[in-house]
Motif scaffolding. Structure first.
Motif, mmCIF file in Angstrom:
data_model
loop_
_atom_site.group_PDB
_atom_site.id
_atom_site.type_symbol
_atom_site.label_atom_id
_atom_site.label_comp_id
_atom_site.label_asym_id
_atom_site.label_seq_id
_atom_site.Cartn_x
_atom_site.Cartn_y
_atom_site.Cartn_z
ATOM 1 N N SER A 1 4.242 3.478 4.470
ATOM 2 C CA SER A 1 3.700 2.122 4.405
ATOM 3 C C SER A 1 4.364 1.238 5.456
ATOM 4 C CB SER A 1 3.879 1.491 3.017
ATOM 5 O OG SER A 1 5.107 0.798 2.919
ATOM 6 N N TYR A 2 3.716 0.092 5.735
ATOM 7 C CA TYR A 2 4.242 -0.837 6.750
ATOM 8 C C TYR A 2 5.579 -1.439 6.343
ATOM 9 C CZ TYR A 2 3.594 -4.938 3.933
ATOM 10 O OH TYR A 2 3.753 -5.873 2.942
ATOM 11 N N LYS A 3 6.001 -1.252 5.074
ATOM 12 C CA LYS A 3 7.268 -1.828 4.623
ATOM 13 C C LYS A 3 8.445 -1.337 5.477
ATOM 14 C CE LYS A 3 5.894 -4.179 0.812
ATOM 15 N NZ LYS A 3 4.545 -3.708 0.505
ATOM 16 N N ILE B 1 -5.365 -9.617 6.229
ATOM 17 C CA ILE B 1 -4.140 -8.991 5.730
ATOM 18 C C ILE B 1 -4.085 -9.084 4.208
ATOM 19 C CG2 ILE B 1 -1.602 -9.117 5.786
ATOM 20 C CD1 ILE B 1 -1.814 -10.341 8.562
ATOM 21 N N PRO B 2 -3.858 -7.948 3.516
ATOM 22 C CA PRO B 2 -3.692 -8.017 2.065
ATOM 23 C C PRO B 2 -2.438 -8.836 1.750
ATOM 24 C CG PRO B 2 -3.102 -5.826 2.868
ATOM 25 C CD PRO B 2 -3.668 -6.587 4.036
ATOM 26 N N ALA B 3 -2.512 -9.668 0.707
ATOM 27 C CA ALA B 3 -1.373 -10.554 0.441
ATOM 28 C C ALA B 3 -1.051 -10.633 -1.039
ATOM 29 C CB ALA B 3 -1.657 -11.947 0.987
ATOM 30 N N PHE C 1 -4.511 -0.692 7.448
ATOM 31 C CA PHE C 1 -4.306 0.218 6.317
ATOM 32 C C PHE C 1 -2.803 0.202 6.031
ATOM 33 C CE2 PHE C 1 -8.207 3.040 7.527
ATOM 34 C CZ PHE C 1 -9.050 2.123 6.934
ATOM 35 N N THR C 2 -2.413 -0.395 4.891
ATOM 36 C CA THR C 2 -0.991 -0.662 4.656
ATOM 37 C C THR C 2 -0.219 0.486 4.017
ATOM 38 O OG1 THR C 2 -1.769 -1.817 2.695
ATOM 39 C CG2 THR C 2 -1.081 -3.181 4.561
ATOM 40 N N GLY C 3 -0.919 1.411 3.309
ATOM 41 C CA GLY C 3 -0.168 2.473 2.631
ATOM 42 C C GLY C 3 -0.957 3.773 2.543
ATOM 43 N N HIS C 4 -0.251 4.881 2.551
ATOM 44 C CA HIS C 4 -0.858 6.206 2.573
ATOM 45 C C HIS C 4 -1.441 6.597 1.210
ATOM 46 C CE1 HIS C 4 -1.412 10.456 3.382
ATOM 47 N NE2 HIS C 4 -1.247 10.168 4.661
HETATM 48 C C1 LIG Z 1 3.536 -4.348 -0.046
HETATM 49 C C2 LIG Z 1 2.141 -3.924 0.202
HETATM 50 C C3 LIG Z 1 1.117 -4.833 0.542
HETATM 51 C C4 LIG Z 1 1.245 -6.323 0.602
HETATM 52 O O1 LIG Z 1 2.478 -6.801 0.541
HETATM 53 P P1 LIG Z 1 2.947 -8.236 0.081
HETATM 54 O O2 LIG Z 1 4.203 -8.415 0.780
HETATM 55 O O3 LIG Z 1 3.145 -8.205 -1.407
HETATM 56 O O4 LIG Z 1 1.923 -9.245 0.477
HETATM 57 C C5 LIG Z 1 -0.122 -4.326 0.841
HETATM 58 N N1 LIG Z 1 -0.380 -3.021 0.782
HETATM 59 C C6 LIG Z 1 0.541 -2.124 0.433
HETATM 60 C C7 LIG Z 1 0.163 -0.692 0.375
HETATM 61 C C8 LIG Z 1 1.842 -2.539 0.135
HETATM 62 O O5 LIG Z 1 2.772 -1.651 -0.204
#
Ligand SMILES: *Cc1c(COP(=O)(O)O)cnc(C)c1O
Length: 347
Positions: A54-56, A181-183, A336-339
């Motif tokens: 994930s982008y984290k 962007i998902p938020a 796409f933020t996570g696998h």
């Molecule tokens: C953390 C996360 C988000 C959004 O993150 P926020 O910081 O809570 O806005 C979106 N998609 C995925 C898969 C995430 O892990």
């Protein structure tokens, strides 16, 4: 992402913890043509392709490097899963011990991943908000551990801003018109805002793109402060701020949202999220589980495997393009933020 080394507030190179992450592919999504008007182009930033999926990792790379630089030996973090994975992995690489607080509803794959990095898992009954509460109580104890909380810790946002740098470089410094962007807590939204602003201040881009936040039904605190009058789910972002939505059904509390990663009721940086949206001429779009499911199905058939939360941005784009509002001739970026392996949902 460390190609932008000077932009990250780490003094020395020695403590940098890196898996050579970042510069994820930004690919045009021509399969969406049937939804498009005029010459609208949609690009997807593939941030599910990070070391921990994930982008984290953008945020954790800078935050944990800062911890290493500061000599911190152990950290705690609370997360719905992915931030916990990222903090646990980078802490492991840094030789820092980590304890991760998670809601009992966290998908099993994320728990297994966190445990594999040697982090200690602290399960909190209830939802994500109960987990935030539990860690704040933990921090009230005498001699508390260092709080590497991704929603609070400023260094995390100095990492997520790399998203904006990469998007602009990949589009040859001609920034897109809008970024969806998902938020939940807004760690990518606010980070992107910081990044685009820094580029504009340095004269690298002429304007900051419109930032469109996409929230999931039932968890819409940003939408509520941006459009205080509106009460129902807004599909296409068609109602301008302050304008009442016609026929909007009342919002139901969704206790098991598909988008588990953004089911946040009380984001601590809500006002910064609002600034990111309103100062860029953006908006807030709400998507339902049905819309998320439809995107998962469509993207799967095109060869992408993403987790439900990662479908939220594209669901927002489709909603916008399907509404009366699209301006046409736009260049839109989403992410796409996570696998998919993190929270596999079988149809
Ligand atoms: C953390 C996360 C988000 C959004 O993150 P926020 O910081 O809570 O806005 C979106 N998609 C995925 C898969 C995430 O892990």
């Amino acid at each position: 992402m460390w190609r932008y080394r000077e932009a990250f507030p780490i003094n020395d190179d020695a403590p940098i913890i890196s898996f050579q992450e970042g510069f994820t592919p930004l690919i045009p999504f021509p399969q969406l043509t049937r939804f498009m008007t005029g010459d609208t182009k949609v690009y997807i930033k593939q941030d599910h392709l990070f070391q921990t999926g994930s982008y984290k990792d953008r945020g954790a790379a800078v935050m944990i490097s800062k911890c290493a630089e500061t000599g911190i030996k152990s950290v705690v973090e609370d997360s719905s899963g992915n931030a916990g994975c990222a903090v646990a992995a980078y802490s492991a690489a840094a030789g820092i011990t980590s304890r991760i607080f998670l809601p009992s509803s966290t998908p099993e794959a994320k728990l297994a991943q966190i445990a594999s990095y040697g982090a200690r898992i602290v399960m909190i009954p209830g939802n994500r908000d109960n987990t935030s509460q539990a860690i704040l109580e933990e921090l009230e104890q005498p001699d508390p551990p260092y709080y590497a909380g991704h929603a609070y810790n400023p260094f995390f946002f100095h990492g997520t801003k790399s998203f904006a740098f990469e998007v602009c470089e990949q589009l040859e410094w001609d920034p897109p018109d809008a970024v969806f962007i998902p938020a939940g807590n807004g760690t990518l939204l606010i980070g992107a805002y910081l990044g685009f602003q820094e580029l504009q201040e340095k004269g690298a881009i002429p304007t900051v793109p419109r930032l469109v936040a996409v929230q999931c039904q039932g968890y819409t605190p940003l939408r509520e402060i941006v459009w205080p009058e509106a009460t129902g789910p807004v599909r296409g972002g068609e109602a301008p701020p302050g304008e009442e939505e016609a026929d909007a059904p009342p919002q139901e509390k969704n206790l098991h949202p598909l988008a588990d990663g953004i089911a946040i009721s009380n984001p601590v940086r809500l006002h910064e999220m609002r600034d990111a949206v309103l100062n860029t001429g953006g908006t807030v779009i709400i998507v339902t589980d049905e819309q998320i499911r439809a995107v998962l199905e469509q993207t799967g058939r095109l060869g992408f495997f993403i987790e439900p939360t990662a479908a939220v941005g594209l669901a927002g784009v489709l909603s916008y393009l399907g509404s009366a509002a699209p301006a046409g001739q736009e260049r839109i970026v989403t992410v796409f933020t996570g696998h998919g392996l993190k929270n596999p949902v079988r149809k």
